[in-house]
Design a protein around this motif. Sequence first.
Motif, PDB file in Angstrom:
ATOM      1  N   GLN A 101     -42.031  33.140  78.156  1.00  0.00           N
ATOM      2  CA  GLN A 101     -42.858  32.938  79.349  1.00  0.00           C
ATOM      3  C   GLN A 101     -42.949  31.468  79.747  1.00  0.00           C
ATOM      4  N   THR A 102     -42.687  30.562  78.833  1.00  0.00           N
ATOM      5  CA  THR A 102     -42.871  29.139  79.128  1.00  0.00           C
ATOM      6  C   THR A 102     -41.558  28.353  79.161  1.00  0.00           C
ATOM      7  N   TYR A 103     -40.404  29.031  79.132  1.00  0.00           N
ATOM      8  CA  TYR A 103     -39.136  28.304  79.211  1.00  0.00           C
ATOM      9  C   TYR A 103     -39.031  27.493  80.492  1.00  0.00           C
ATOM     10  N   LEU A 104     -39.441  28.077  81.597  1.00  0.00           N
ATOM     11  CA  LEU A 104     -39.382  27.363  82.873  1.00  0.00           C
ATOM     12  C   LEU A 104     -40.272  26.125  82.841  1.00  0.00           C
ATOM     13  N   LEU A 105     -41.412  26.249  82.222  1.00  0.00           N
ATOM     14  CA  LEU A 105     -42.332  25.123  82.110  1.00  0.00           C
ATOM     15  C   LEU A 105     -41.720  23.982  81.289  1.00  0.00           C
ATOM     16  N   TRP A 106     -41.056  24.340  80.198  1.00  0.00           N
ATOM     17  CA  TRP A 106     -40.494  23.314  79.319  1.00  0.00           C
ATOM     18  C   TRP A 106     -39.173  22.753  79.839  1.00  0.00           C
ATOM     19  N   TYR A 107     -38.296  23.617  80.358  1.00  0.00           N
ATOM     20  CA  TYR A 107     -36.953  23.174  80.739  1.00  0.00           C
ATOM     21  C   TYR A 107     -36.771  23.002  82.241  1.00  0.00           C
ATOM     22  N   GLY A 108     -37.721  23.449  83.046  1.00  0.00           N
ATOM     23  CA  GLY A 108     -37.605  23.347  84.497  1.00  0.00           C
ATOM     24  C   GLY A 108     -37.430  21.924  85.012  1.00  0.00           C
ATOM     25  N   PRO A 109     -38.258  20.970  84.572  1.00  0.00           N
ATOM     26  CA  PRO A 109     -38.089  19.602  85.069  1.00  0.00           C
ATOM     27  C   PRO A 109     -36.724  19.000  84.733  1.00  0.00           C
ATOM     28  N   ALA A 110     -36.218  19.251  83.532  1.00  0.00           N
ATOM     29  CA  ALA A 110     -34.900  18.723  83.164  1.00  0.00           C
ATOM     30  C   ALA A 110     -33.813  19.374  84.003  1.00  0.00           C
ATOM     31  N   ALA A 111     -33.934  20.688  84.253  1.00  0.00           N
ATOM     32  CA  ALA A 111     -32.942  21.386  85.071  1.00  0.00           C
ATOM     33  C   ALA A 111     -32.950  20.863  86.506  1.00  0.00           C
ATOM     34  N   LEU A 112     -34.135  20.623  87.051  1.00  0.00           N
ATOM     35  CA  LEU A 112     -34.222  20.069  88.408  1.00  0.00           C
ATOM     36  C   LEU A 112     -33.637  18.662  88.483  1.00  0.00           C
ATOM     37  N   LEU A 113     -33.853  17.859  87.461  1.00  0.00           N
ATOM     38  CA  LEU A 113     -33.288  16.508  87.423  1.00  0.00           C
ATOM     39  C   LEU A 113     -31.766  16.566  87.398  1.00  0.00           C
ATOM     40  N   ILE A 114     -31.217  17.425  86.553  1.00  0.00           N
ATOM     41  CA  ILE A 114     -29.763  17.558  86.469  1.00  0.00           C
ATOM     42  C   ILE A 114     -29.198  18.079  87.789  1.00  0.00           C
ATOM     43  N   LEU A 115     -29.870  19.065  88.382  1.00  0.00           N
ATOM     44  CA  LEU A 115     -29.432  19.597  89.672  1.00  0.00           C
ATOM     45  C   LEU A 115     -29.455  18.504  90.744  1.00  0.00           C
TER      46      LEU A 115
END
Length: 157
Positions: A101-115
């Motif tokens: 349930q919290t993967y997006l919370l933990w990895y979302g900012p890094a994924a957005l930065l890479i994108l």
Amino acid sequence: MLRYCFAVLLLCISSVSYSAIDTYEFSDEANRARFQVLAAELRCPKCQNQNIADSNSPIAEDLRFELHRMLETGADDDQIVDFMVTRYGEFVLYRPRMSAQTYLLWYGPAALLILGIVVVLVVSGKRKSGNKKDSATGLSEQEKQRLDHLLKQDQDK
């Protein structure tokens, strides 16, 4: 007149000292230290950004009481946190656990930065590999030739 103002001031100050303060008796100092650490780590469900140690809401008082009761009955920190999460959800934790349930919370900012970096590289790559433009006019060779052709047609008329 000054005496009356001083008397009113004293009454106001003394009424603050009658406010309710949670006092808990602990069986040992280790439980007191654990209480302070856990109360600082658990968020009040009613208050948006206060822990249960700092909040004056009734639910925070209940949570402090429950925390004290659980500490005195011998519950460990994980059992206490599990109880609070079961009852109030992951919101009560300032640092949510890693779960599906919290993967997006933990990895979302890094994924957005890479994108974002990929988008910037793609856009800048397209601009560099696109038509080579003259730095003075901002036109490519093909655009210059078309402009010259249009100007000649206009002069012929």
